[in-house]
Design a protein around this motif. Structure first.
Motif, PDB file in Angstrom:
ATOM      1  N   UNK A 280      -2.594  20.484 -38.914  1.00  0.00           N
ATOM      2  CA  UNK A 280      -1.430  21.187 -39.443  1.00  0.00           C
ATOM      3  C   UNK A 280      -1.726  22.676 -39.599  1.00  0.00           C
ATOM      4  N   UNK A 281      -2.937  23.001 -40.038  1.00  0.00           N
ATOM      5  CA  UNK A 281      -3.319  24.406 -40.171  1.00  0.00           C
ATOM      6  C   UNK A 281      -3.266  25.108 -38.818  1.00  0.00           C
ATOM      7  N   UNK A 282      -3.711  24.416 -37.784  1.00  0.00           N
ATOM      8  CA  UNK A 282      -3.652  24.962 -36.422  1.00  0.00           C
ATOM      9  C   UNK A 282      -2.196  25.273 -36.047  1.00  0.00           C
ATOM     10  N   UNK A 283      -1.291  24.353 -36.328  1.00  0.00           N
ATOM     11  CA  UNK A 283       0.129  24.557 -36.018  1.00  0.00           C
ATOM     12  C   UNK A 283       0.681  25.768 -36.774  1.00  0.00           C
ATOM     13  N   UNK A 284       0.304  25.891 -38.047  1.00  0.00           N
ATOM     14  CA  UNK A 284       0.799  27.012 -38.863  1.00  0.00           C
ATOM     15  C   UNK A 284       0.293  28.338 -38.303  1.00  0.00           C
ATOM     16  N   UNK A 285      -0.991  28.394 -37.973  1.00  0.00           N
ATOM     17  CA  UNK A 285      -1.571  29.625 -37.426  1.00  0.00           C
ATOM     18  C   UNK A 285      -0.974  29.961 -36.063  1.00  0.00           C
ATOM     19  N   UNK A 286      -0.652  28.938 -35.304  1.00  0.00           N
ATOM     20  CA  UNK A 286      -0.017  29.172 -34.008  1.00  0.00           C
ATOM     21  C   UNK A 286       1.308  29.907 -34.195  1.00  0.00           C
ATOM     22  N   UNK A 287       2.081  29.508 -35.206  1.00  0.00           N
ATOM     23  CA  UNK A 287       3.347  30.182 -35.495  1.00  0.00           C
ATOM     24  C   UNK A 287       3.114  31.603 -36.020  1.00  0.00           C
ATOM     25  N   UNK A 288       2.098  31.785 -36.838  1.00  0.00           N
ATOM     26  CA  UNK A 288       1.872  33.074 -37.490  1.00  0.00           C
ATOM     27  C   UNK A 288       1.193  34.097 -36.584  1.00  0.00           C
ATOM     28  N   UNK A 289       0.518  33.638 -35.546  1.00  0.00           N
ATOM     29  CA  UNK A 289      -0.306  34.529 -34.727  1.00  0.00           C
ATOM     30  C   UNK A 289       0.519  35.607 -34.030  1.00  0.00           C
ATOM     31  N   UNK A 290      -0.093  36.784 -33.900  1.00  0.00           N
ATOM     32  CA  UNK A 290       0.518  37.892 -33.161  1.00  0.00           C
ATOM     33  C   UNK A 290       0.043  37.922 -31.714  1.00  0.00           C
ATOM     34  N   UNK A 291      -1.119  37.289 -31.467  1.00  0.00           N
ATOM     35  CA  UNK A 291      -1.684  37.305 -30.114  1.00  0.00           C
ATOM     36  C   UNK A 291      -2.510  36.049 -29.894  1.00  0.00           C
ATOM     37  N   UNK A 292      -2.594  35.669 -28.634  1.00  0.00           N
ATOM     38  CA  UNK A 292      -3.386  34.511 -28.231  1.00  0.00           C
ATOM     39  C   UNK A 292      -4.428  34.957 -27.212  1.00  0.00           C
ATOM     40  N   UNK A 293      -5.643  34.444 -27.357  1.00  0.00           N
ATOM     41  CA  UNK A 293      -6.733  34.772 -26.439  1.00  0.00           C
ATOM     42  C   UNK A 293      -7.242  33.466 -25.839  1.00  0.00           C
TER      43      UNK A 293
END
Length: 757
Positions: free
Chosen positions: A457-470
């Motif tokens: 669930x934390x991964x899902x939340x951070x995915x929504x909050x992230x400004x960039x993906x590497x």
């Protein structure tokens, strides 16, 4: 006026594509001259009833090198033959009016023709549609072989390059031998032209350069000839096979020609069975059955799938009802036993086995659909819940989410970039790394903060909050269901670190700009290691210069720039072959891939060198090969490890020499000025699957490549004699791939990311 090249474009009902086609032809240059001085473009109107000619007219007025020939509708062959008679170019090139030429296509072909004097030049082609791009295996196999001045009779695989395009033909040779396209045949007739030209050419040269873009289209009201399925299509293919016999091809050439026809017939047979009733298809089945009985043997089908072989076997025994349904994966014993025919026991047994294995497939499919539906529903609830929770957090600071290999590893460029960001005190943004909870290499990062369980669930939340993906491979490294949600997150920045220098592997067109864009993965920043690699990526993957940044790969930060005293350590590292997936352990053990690796590590020459020089040999297996480890023989003095649960970079740093096939890890060795031996025991098949190399290996790497085990071990012996020093030739071409040799690769990537944010 005499031109260097005549581009011949037959036109019939391609009003949607002809303008783009002509623009791509007019953009070609040769030796810095524009196309009006060197390239003649002959457009042949084959009585096209649409607006194609109206679209062509403006080009005739503005470009004097564009000519229009007109004829009543007589077919593509007649149109091409018409143009051949009036062409003024030294060479001929055929372009279909719905396809495109990439930049510098004609020049690459012309320069090779002048260098070699070959009367036929064959190049690589790439197919594309609105969703993706890909390489056609047989074409890639021939082009990637990079032949120089070979005779047609000496190279059977030349039979596999069937279309006339992506080739340059000497006009004088075509006219001297009266080589023309057979008229009245609508499918594969151009292959006869190609075979005739190849058989008459003084010699042939090939190049992995991409010189043709084939449009895979499915216009409902205007199907291309390759997509049509009717009785004439089958008749044409069988007629084409008869025409191949006039060339008196060597036995292996004729076998490959027959196999091409069988594959083409089978492909359309499966379509026919799905699109019409047995009564409609019966006349075609009867003609096919006669052809199979007269012209083929069951051995000719040996490499086809079990399903394909069963369909053809049923057809050749006049079991039309059973064959019709088997083509649709439907089986009933009554369709076989109710015919009254006496059947071979092997055919009856195979059909019965298939029937037993498939009788419950519909229920299994329903069960799978229900399970998938429930799983997807649970995922959607979790995704939306995480979105709500993410909105409750204050929007202060930037979050960057990093991952690699679907959260399975912490080994490659994403790991090294994250490690740098965690150890850099000046970091202002928050960098998170997502990895599966039980991933073997997770222990390498357990001491760092901001480690997130992949799929939590934390991964899902951070995915929504992230400004960039590497990411280092694809966006599923970051989020498994990226395909379903990419449009919602399209505004966020994406950094593609890649997981190895692009040189020896086009990866089937997976990383070109068009394909990545269709998957919602086109990066804002494509990281490369040098200006030379940037040129390759821009030219062959179609990225814009501003989208590609030369920083060096993050994993190079940990590589030493000075060599230590050699210890005799040899690292063997072989890439995976996707055609081995889902293979039984017994079949894998008999595969050429397994046999070649076993031969190498078990070879008496290697054991002798080990005894004399105290070599330390490590065989590092691809993570997909882990399930087959027990089928490799235990060889004394050869340590076997898996890349999924060991530190690959540690082995690379410790090694004095690497033996690999096509692994990009070779460049990690070359970065350290350590020698690499490329053991290419299956290069034609590999490049056919992967689309070929981006460079010309036979020119650039000729002293490093071995095609046989003994040759590879001879190169090992030479390396030992030279105290594992890299050769000057290998050092020279390798240096083109490194613009930086320091410990600042990750910092340069980070600086670029901060600029984007």
């Amino acid at each position: 006026m005499n031109y260097l090249v005549s581009i011949i474009i037959p036109v019939y009902k391609t009003e949607k594509y002809i303008e783009a086609c002509l623009q791509s032809a007019l953009a070609q240059t040769i030796a810095e001259y524009d196309s009006s001085q060197t390239i003649e473009i002959i457009v042949v109107d084959d009585g096209s009833p649409d607006q194609s000619i109206e679209r062509i007219q403006p080009f005739l007025f503005s470009h004097p090198n564009v000519r229009l020939l007109r004829q009543e509708n007589s077919g593509q062959s007649a149109a091409r033959n018409h143009a051949i008679t009036v062409a003024q170019g030294e060479y001929l090139y055929f372009l279909d009016s719905d396809d495109l030429l990439p930049h510098n296509a004609i020049e690459a072909l012309y320069q090779l023709a002048k260098q070699t004097g070959s009367e036929v030049i064959i190049a690589q082609s790439k197919a594309f549609n609105k969703n993706r791009s890909w390489f056609i295996e047989d074409h890639a196999e021939v082009a990637s072989s990079a032949f120089r001045q070979v005779n047609f009779n000496d190279q059977p695989i030349l039979v596999k390059t069937t279309p006339p395009w992506a080739k340059l033909y000497k006009t004088e040779m075509i006219r001297q031998h009266a080589i023309r396209f057979p008229e009245g045949i609508g499918l594969a007739e151009d292959w006869i032209f190609v075979l005739h030209a190849l058989s008459q050419a003084n010699h042939i040269s090939t190049t992995p350069d991409i010189t043709y873009l084939y449009r895979g289209r499915n216009d409902v009201d205007n199907l291309s000839c390759t997509q049509q399925v009717n009785h004439k299509v089958f008749h044409d293919l069988m007629q084409v096979y008869q025409l191949t016999k006039k060339f008196s091809l060597p036995a292996e050439h004729q076998r490959l020609a027959k196999y091409f026809i069988i594959k083409s017939l089978l492909h359309r047979l499966l379509k026919l069975a799905k699109s019409c009733s047995l009564d409609t298809a019966l006349p075609t089945y009867q003609v096919l059955a006669t052809f199979l009985k007269i012209e083929t043997k069951s051995e000719d089908w040996a490499v086809l799938s079990e399903h394909a072989k069963l369909v053809l076997d049923l057809l050749s025994h006049d079991l039309y009802l059973a064959a019709h349904h088997a083509a649709q994966h439907r089986y009933k014993m009554a369709w076989l036993t109710g015919t009254g025919n006496v059947l071979p026991a092997t055919l009856f047994s195979r059909y019965q086995t298939t029937y037993k294995h498939t009788r419950f497939l519909p229920l299994k499919r329903i069960k799978k659909r229900v399970q998938s539906s429930l799983t997807l529903s649970a995922w959607r609830i979790k995704y939306q819940f995480a979105k709500i929770l993410a909105g409750l957090y204050p929007k202060n600071g930037k979050i960057i989410l990093i991952g690699e290999r679907l959260g399975k590893t912490a080994n490659d460029t994403s790991y090294h970039f994250f490690k740098h960001c965690q150890e850099d005190d000046s970091t202002q943004a928050q960098y998170f790394y997502t990895i599966q909870r039980h991933a073997p290499t997770r222990k390498k990062i357990h001491s760092y903060r901001n480690i997130v369980d992949y799929g939590s669930l934390k991964h899902f939340i951070l995915f929504h909050r992230a400004s960039a993906y590497v990411f280092s491979d694809n966006m599923r490294d970051i989020f498994r269901q990226w395909k379903r949600v990419h449009a919602e997150h399209a505004h966020k920045k994406k950094i593609f670190l890649q997981h190895g220098i692009f040189a020896l592997n086009r990866a089937k067109g997976y990383y070109d700009r068009h394909s990545m864009e269709q998957r919602g993965e086109r990066p804002d920043c494509f990281v490369v290691s040098s200006e030379f690699e940037k040129t390759l990526v821009c030219n062959q993957f179609d990225f814009q210069e501003e989208e590609v940044v030369v920083t060096g790969l993050s994993r190079f930060d940990n590589l030493p720039t000075t060599r230590s005293q050699p210890s005799g350590a040899i690292l063997m590292l072989f890439t995976w072959r996707e055609w081995l997936e889902k293979m039984s352990p017994e079949a894998f053990e008999q595969s050429d891939y397994c046999q070649k690796i076993v031969e190498l590590i078990h070879h008496p020459m290697l054991r002798q060198m080990h005894a004399q020089h105290g070599l330390k040999i490590t065989l590092c297996l691809h993570h997909k090969m882990a399930q087959y480890v027990q089928h490799l023989p235990i060889i004394e003095n050869v340590r076997i490890v898996s890349m999924s649960d060991s530190d690959i970079q540690h082995h690379i740093i410790q090694a004095d020499l690497m033996i690999t096939d096509y692994s990009s890890a070779a460049f990690d060795m070359l970065y350290q000025n350590k020698p690499v031996i490329f053991y290419w025991f299956d290069h034609q098949a590999f490049f056919a699957k992967r689309g070929g190399p981006l460079i010309h290996p036979t020119q650039d790497m000729h002293d490093s490549i071995a095609y046989h085990c003994e040759n590879a071990l001879n190169l090992v012996q030479e390396a030992i004699q030279h105290q594992f020093n890299i050769t000057q030739i290998q050092r020279a071409w390798a240096q083109e791939f490194f613009s930086h040799k320091d410990q600042n690769h990750s910092q340069r990537i980070k600086n670029k990311l901060q600029q984007l944010l």
